[in-house]
Design an enzyme around this catalytic site. Structure first.
Site, PDB file in Angstrom:
ATOM      1  N   GLY A  10       0.761  -1.242   0.000  1.00  0.00           N
ATOM      2  CA  GLY A  10       0.000   0.000   0.000  1.00  0.00           C
ATOM      3  C   GLY A  10       0.788   1.285   0.000  1.00  0.00           C
ATOM      4  CB  CYS A  15     -14.655   5.697 -30.133  1.00  0.00           C
ATOM      5  SG  CYS A  15     -13.818   5.688 -31.710  1.00  0.00           S
ATOM      6  CD  GLU A  16     -15.584   4.252 -24.230  1.00  0.00           C
ATOM      7  OE1 GLU A  16     -16.226   4.965 -23.422  1.00  0.00           O
ATOM      8  OE2 GLU A  16     -15.985   3.158 -24.658  1.00  0.00           O
ATOM      9  CD  GLU A  66       0.162  -9.302   1.283  1.00  0.00           C
ATOM     10  OE1 GLU A  66      -0.690  -8.416   1.013  1.00  0.00           O
ATOM     11  OE2 GLU A  66      -0.147 -10.402   1.739  1.00  0.00           O
ATOM     12  NE  ARG A 104      -2.460   3.561 -11.339  1.00  0.00           N
ATOM     13  CZ  ARG A 104      -2.284   4.785 -10.929  1.00  0.00           C
ATOM     14  NH1 ARG A 104      -1.690   5.683 -11.708  1.00  0.00           N
ATOM     15  NH2 ARG A 104      -2.664   5.167  -9.740  1.00  0.00           N
TER      16      ARG A 104
HETATM   17  C1  LIG Z   1      -2.857  -5.032  -4.372  1.00  0.00           C
HETATM   18  C2  LIG Z   1      -2.414  -5.679  -3.122  1.00  0.00           C
HETATM   19  C3  LIG Z   1      -1.137  -5.408  -2.600  1.00  0.00           C
HETATM   20  C4  LIG Z   1      -0.173  -4.435  -3.243  1.00  0.00           C
HETATM   21  O1  LIG Z   1      -0.551  -3.117  -3.042  1.00  0.00           O
HETATM   22  P1  LIG Z   1       0.450  -1.927  -3.458  1.00  0.00           P
HETATM   23  O2  LIG Z   1      -0.317  -0.708  -3.171  1.00  0.00           O
HETATM   24  O3  LIG Z   1       0.760  -2.089  -4.884  1.00  0.00           O
HETATM   25  O4  LIG Z   1       1.649  -2.055  -2.594  1.00  0.00           O
HETATM   26  C5  LIG Z   1      -0.737  -6.092  -1.469  1.00  0.00           C
HETATM   27  N1  LIG Z   1      -1.570  -6.977  -0.846  1.00  0.00           N
HETATM   28  C6  LIG Z   1      -2.801  -7.238  -1.309  1.00  0.00           C
HETATM   29  C7  LIG Z   1      -3.641  -8.218  -0.593  1.00  0.00           C
HETATM   30  C8  LIG Z   1      -3.271  -6.603  -2.444  1.00  0.00           C
HETATM   31  O5  LIG Z   1      -4.498  -6.850  -2.890  1.00  0.00           O
END
Ligand SMILES: *Cc1c(COP(=O)(O)O)cnc(C)c1O
Length: 419
Positions: free
Chosen positions: A240, A343-344, A275, A314
């Site tokens: 995150g 075309c959007e 993660e 994005r």
């Molecule tokens: C998408 C996701 C992440 C990665 O998030 P980032 O913002 O890219 O670091 C980590 N854990 C889970 C469960 C996710 O769904």
């Protein structure tokens, strides 16, 4: 810091001039820098040097390219996967099964089975029902699946609503107030080795406060679970961490993040799992495009480029900002809207923005496109699937080919009975 810089007036990826890539591979094209990926992987790990025992799992969904995954595997990263397909990719790239964490709110029985077949390190359960299903499948095989329970801490991540995952109303995890009861019931099942808890409150976080609040709640939960007699050895703190999309943005650094983690998790005595996705891959890639033509508009000119919303979604889906730069900037600027050929009306990368002046046939880049870029690309409007290139010092290689409409048509069939 990244390795996309001007040298002698021309934007380079490391030591490769971007026009050389455009000439050989065409545009639009994603360009990744190996040195930048490695640097980000290292800086993230170093930030956590005071956090005790850690496990790093790159969020594959942010950039699943096999070459990118290989680089991260070489940096000692495992993988956080959210589908059977991502699991296969992580293994194909050389990540060890035991270093793979399986997240995701809708794992099917086939995907749970695949995870068990491959011997992955951990399943992050998103509901009691999923835990029961995994326990049943594992028990029938005479196995115990290593697992954590994902908790929804009801914290507002302060990010875009479409990438927030930790508010009570979101679909992810189980509510923190019912987590102890669910944990108690699941921990009794023979097929599970329920060893901890997991959390992930959203992406592109610009502040540490929501994370600190979330992790503090997790610390309390760990104490409560231990007091109830459970053994907790693993806490997965998710990903995150945000990245700067605009030059003036300065989200928390991995060092700040790591210092907060070390402080908040002191005394937890667990393996902390992470993660990260965007913070590793985001600024390790750009998308290069060529100007097709300039079209006069009512408020400002339209710069029509050969990249479109199908190549980089994005801006269309999150109103995201990607900084635009000319590959050969003249020093002059213009106010323009940068749009693709689709075309959007949502096929727009920049609205009436002050940007480097560009003309027909010039190349430009959108920065910070290494995460949630190519992986979300599609072929809408029967456009080719955008290719990916990896740069390493003086050399580069195509790491994902452009898939032409003819290849996609070859997988479609007109049934006999329509003839
Ligand atoms: C998408 C996701 C992440 C990665 O998030 P980032 O913002 O890219 O670091 C980590 N854990 C889970 C469960 C996710 O769904």
């Amino acid at each position: 810091m990244d390795h996309f810089q001007l040298k002698d007036g021309v934007l380079h990826a490391e030591n490769v001039a971007l026009p050389a890539i455009a000439e050989q591979v065409g545009t639009p094209v994603y360009v990744y820098s190996r040195a930048t990926l490695e640097r980000h992987a290292r800086v993230f790990r170093e930030g956590l040097k005071d956090a005790g025992k850690i496990h790093l799992a790159f969020a594959v969904k942010s950039n699943p390219n096999l070459a990118v995954l290989k680089i991260l595997a070489n940096q000692g990263y495992g993988a956080d996967v959210v589908s059977g397909g991502e699991l296969e990719r992580a293994l194909a790239a050389g990540m060890k099964a035991e270093d793979i964490v399986f997240s995701g709110v809708g794992k099917s029985s086939a995907e749970l089975m695949l995870g068990l077949d491959k011997g992955i390190g951990q399943f992050n359960l998103e509901s009691e029902e999923e835990g029961q299903m995994l326990a049943e499948i594992a028990a029938a095989r005479g196995e115990q699946a290593p697992a954590t329970l994902r908790v929804n801490p009801d914290v507002d991540a302060g990010t875009h609503a479409k990438i927030s995952t930790g508010k009570a109303e979101n679909k992810f995890g189980v509510a923190i107030d019912v987590a102890p009861d669910i944990f108690a019931r699941l921990s009794k099942l023979d097929g599970l080795n329920l060893r901890g808890v997991a959390v992930h409150i959203g992406s592109q976080l610009q502040k540490l406060d929501p994370l600190e609040k979330c992790y503090t709640r997790m610390g309390q939960l760990v104490s409560d679970l231990r007091a109830a007699g459970h053994t907790i050895t693993h806490v997965d703190l998710g990903g995150g961490l945000g990245v700067p999309y605009k030059p003036e943005e300065s989200p928390p650094s991995p060092a700040d993040y790591g210092a907060m983690i070390a402080r908040v998790t002191q005394g937890w005595d667990v393996t902390l799992m992470f993660e990260p996705g965007r913070v590793i891959a985001g600024n390790s890639g750009v998308m290069m495009t060529q100007v097709i033509r300039i079209k006069p508009g009512v408020n400002s000119d339209f710069v029509i480029v050969d990249a479109a919303m199908n190549d980089l979604m994005r801006p269309a889906i999150y109103d995201a900002w990607h900084h635009f730069e000319a590959v050969r900037p003249t020093g002059e600027t213009m106010t323009a809207s940068i749009v693709g050929p689709i075309c959007e009306s949502s096929d727009i990368f920049a609205k009436e923005r002050d940007v480097d002046r560009v003309q027909t046939d010039d190349f430009g880049i959108f920065r910070t496109a290494g995460a949630y870029g190519a992986t979300m690309a599609n072929t809408y409007n029967s456009r080719p699937l955008v290719p990916e290139v990896l740069v390493d010092g003086n050399k580069f290689a195509v790491v994902a080919e452009r898939i032409e409409p003819a290849t996609i048509m070859a997988a479609e069939h007109v049934p006999d009975w329509l003839k």
